[in-house]
Design an enzyme around this catalytic site. Structure first.
Site, PDB file in Angstrom:
ATOM      1  NE  ARG A  13     -11.522   1.994   9.861  1.00 29.43           N
ATOM      2  CZ  ARG A  13     -10.979   2.239   8.674  1.00 29.43           C
ATOM      3  NH1 ARG A  13     -10.272   3.326   8.498  1.00 29.43           N
ATOM      4  NH2 ARG A  13     -11.129   1.409   7.671  1.00 29.43           N
ATOM      5  CB  SER A  40      -7.364   6.698   8.612  1.00 32.88           C
ATOM      6  OG  SER A  40      -6.765   6.690   7.349  1.00 32.88           O
ATOM      7  CD  GLU A  61       1.867  11.171  15.362  1.00 32.43           C
ATOM      8  OE1 GLU A  61       3.033  11.569  15.591  1.00 32.43           O
ATOM      9  OE2 GLU A  61       1.502  10.766  14.250  1.00 32.43           O
ATOM     10  CG  PHE A  86       1.164   6.463  15.063  1.00 38.94           C
ATOM     11  CD1 PHE A  86       2.335   5.731  15.167  1.00 38.94           C
ATOM     12  CD2 PHE A  86       0.417   6.355  13.901  1.00 38.94           C
ATOM     13  CE1 PHE A  86       2.754   4.909  14.142  1.00 38.94           C
ATOM     14  CE2 PHE A  86       0.829   5.531  12.864  1.00 38.94           C
ATOM     15  CZ  PHE A  86       1.995   4.803  12.979  1.00 38.94           C
ATOM     16  CG  HIS A 112      -6.264   2.080  11.845  1.00 35.67           C
ATOM     17  ND1 HIS A 112      -7.201   3.087  11.942  1.00 35.67           N
ATOM     18  CD2 HIS A 112      -6.162   1.801  10.524  1.00 35.67           C
ATOM     19  CE1 HIS A 112      -7.635   3.398  10.736  1.00 35.67           C
ATOM     20  NE2 HIS A 112      -7.045   2.644   9.858  1.00 35.67           N
ATOM     21  CG  ASP A 120      -0.665  -0.416   7.291  1.00 34.78           C
ATOM     22  OD1 ASP A 120      -0.291  -0.399   6.098  1.00 34.78           O
ATOM     23  OD2 ASP A 120      -1.487   0.384   7.760  1.00 34.78           O
ATOM     24  NE  ARG A 170      -7.266  -0.534   7.381  1.00 34.31           N
ATOM     25  CZ  ARG A 170      -7.266  -1.472   6.426  1.00 34.31           C
ATOM     26  NH1 ARG A 170      -7.312  -2.748   6.769  1.00 34.31           N
ATOM     27  NH2 ARG A 170      -7.235  -1.137   5.162  1.00 34.31           N
TER      28      ARG A 170
END
Lengths: 317, 281
Positions: A13, A40, A61, A86, A112, A120, A170
């Site tokens: 990322r 992020s 989104e 998302f 991610h 998570d 990530r």
């Protein structure tokens, strides 16, 4: 055997963030959108350097995808970023109608992805995104394997016209590819030549595949290793030229085995050169909380898992 | 610029087109199409600054229109054809194999005048916002218009877009809702009441106007007022009162004609109520 080394571990990322900043410097039409995840998704540098070209959409989104589609009308090249879940499953119809069916030059830059989101848990660990995206006509799907390749992927995406799904991760992983390497969307990379088995990997599993090949070599098994960063369009030429030589295949990916890289490779092989194949991935289950390494180990997405798959497929030759 | 009388003639022909197009293939959505015939005729002939003969997807320095409620494609296609985007004879291909006039608007067949696909509801306002943002970034002073259905406002994505447009001062956007009060399953207030749209949009930070969608003078007055209001920095929302099935007595305000076409006898009856002003396609 060719030896690959790395000096540091970095996240893909961040390769995206650096690539986006550079792409924006090169082309004033590059714009970036996010849904309340600026740090992020590594858009901080871009947002500071080009505040007028940075669109903070808020946690919405569906609206982000629609805005990105609309921004292409008039020549902008939008990179729309959020977590991969998302960015895909939450907004599938928005991508389908407003982006893919409408042939808009939108880059869905998703971070991610996969199990390695870690703690998570399953709500954030999308394992179906490659499948969803590759099923959309006209969509290009790219999964870079390390920081440098993520950087090059992002630059290439800005120059490639058409809807694209870019899948970044990530965790930090070995940064072993070179920025001087030729990177071409749709062209796989032959990392290691071999004659007994072809290991085809994408994303974080590419480094793991190289390490497994090293161990296999010590056992006297010669593995060819291919990095397929572009799942669609698939580099069938490279895959077939290797498979004709080795006669069996192992695929490795951080994705559901249904709909992922292995599925795409099997599809090609079934229609051309039916070949024994073992598909290493997540076996049609959701993820869970844990450290990235614990999760990868649980699903055998490690060197041992690749070696076991190779031994299995060799027996089927 | 057309006179009111000329616009009425065009709208009458557009309504005939809608009936004939949908009857011919026994599919499509005549009700909402008939209700928006006056507004789209006014918008395309007298309001928007457009270049129909040299359609460009980018739409630079042109006003842009986005149809969010894509099912009223018959009125959209007919108005585009009358305005010169493509030949009126092509209206006869509506919803047929290989036609550029897909059931719902599509860009896959490169029909001039269409810039995004719509049909799956609730997406057009977001797309319109995106196009408006690009105009701002490009220093393009043209405006973006979006039409959506009132039932369509039940889709949640709209409210994301409504919140965003006001929060980010997208003041080159005029959104119009076709407030005919009807949707597939009946009256909008019975299916899922939208409540007070003016109050809702004002609470979200928009400037709100009301318009009679069947009165050309009122349409021009309200659209002019809308443009003036944009200069204060916020987007404008127009509640456009219309009648579904407008122009044909047995179709007016009958929700069954949202997506039901006329049979041969009804078609004949409907056409007898609409003057063939400009010649059928």
């Amino acid at each position: 055997m060719k030896t690959y080394t790395f000096t540091e571990k970095k996240d893909t990322r961040s390769g995206y963030g650096a690539g986006l900043l550079e792409a924006a410097k090169r082309n004033p039409n590059v714009v970036g959108l996010t849904a309340d995840l600026t740090p992020s998704v590594k858009m901080e540098a871009f947002s500071k350097e080009f505040p007028e070209r940075f669109i903070q959409v808020g946690i919405a989104e569906a609206n982000m995808i629609g805005i990105a589609a609309g921004m292409t009308i008039g020549g902008k090249i939008p990179f729309a970023s959020t977590f991969a879940n998302f960015a895909t499953s939450r907004v599938y119809d928005q991508i389908r109608q407003s982006v893919a069916y409408s042939a808009k030059n939108v880059k869905i830059a998703a971070t991610h992805a996969g199990l390695t989101v870690g703690e998570d848990g399953a709500t954030h660990q999308v394992l179906e995104d490659i499948g969803m995206m590759k099923m959309l006509p006209g969509m290009t799907v790219v999964v870079p394997c390390d920081y440098n390749q993520a950087y090059l992927t992002t630059l290439a995406a800005a120059e490639h016209y058409g809807p694209m799904y870019l899948r970044y991760g990530r965790p930090t992983v070995p940064n072993f590819t070179s920025l001087d390497e030729k990177f071409e969307i749709g062209k796989g990379i032959l990392l290691q030549e071999g004659k007994d088995v072809t290991i085809i990997a994408t994303g974080h599993l590419v480094w793991t595949a190289l390490q497994a090949a090293k161990q296999l070599d010590e056992k006297g098994i010669s593995a060819e290793v291919i990095n397929i960063h572009t799942i669609k369009p698939l580099d069938t030429e490279l895959i077939l030229s290797s498979v004709v030589k080795t006669g069996c295949v192992v695929t490795a990916e951080e994705h559901n085995i249904i709909g992922g890289l292995g599925d795409s490779v099997a599809h090609v092989l079934g229609r051309t050169v039916p070949t024994p194949i073992e598909m290493l991935g997540v076996n049609d289950v959701f993820g869970e909380s844990g450290t990235p390494q614990q999760l990868l180990d649980k699903h055998h997405l490690n060197e041992e898992g690749i070696i076991a798959s190779v031994l299995t497929v060799l027996n089927r030759k | 610029m057309k006179t009111i009388s000329e616009l009425q003639d065009i709208a009458s022909q557009v309504r005939r087109d809608i009936i004939r197009m949908t009857a011919q293939v026994q599919s499509g959505h005549p009700g909402g199409s008939l209700g928006c015939a006056d507004f789209l005729t006014a918008l395309y002939f007298n309001v928007m600054n457009i270049a129909p003969n040299k359609f460009k997807m980018s739409g630079e320095n042109e006003d842009l229109f986005f149809l969010s409620n894509g099912h009223i494609s018959p009125v959209f296609y007919s108005v585009l054809a009358h305005r010169g985007y493509f030949s009126k004879s092509e209206l006869s291909t509506f919803r047929k194999m290989e036609s550029r006039l897909q059931g719902h608007p599509s860009i896959s067949h490169h029909l001039p005048g269409v810039r995004v696909a719509s049909g799956s509801l609730g997406q057009g306002l977001s797309v319109s916002i995106g196009a408006a943002l690009t105009k701002k970034l490009n220093g393009d002073k043209s405006l973006v218009y979006c039409l959506c259905g009132d039932g369509e406002l039940q889709e949640g994505q709209n409210w994301e877009a409504i919140m965003f447009a006001a929060a980010k001062n997208v003041n080159n956007l005029i959104a119009v809702v076709d407030a005919n009060g009807l949707q597939i399953d009946g009256a909008t207030k019975d299916v899922c009441d939208l409540g007070d749209l003016r109050a809702k949009f004002e609470a979200f930070g928009w400037q709100v106007l009301e318009m009679d969608g069947h009165n050309f003078e009122n349409i021009f007055a309200v659209l002019n007022e809308a443009k003036e209001k944009l200069t204060t920095g916020k987007p404008v929302f127009i509640v456009m009162k219309t009648e579904m099935g407008r122009g044909i007595d047995f179709m007016v305000n009958n929700y069954k004609y949202h997506g039901t076409t006329t049979n041969p006898e009804q078609t004949e009856l409907a056409l007898s109520q609409l003057n063939e002003t400009l010649g059928d396609y």
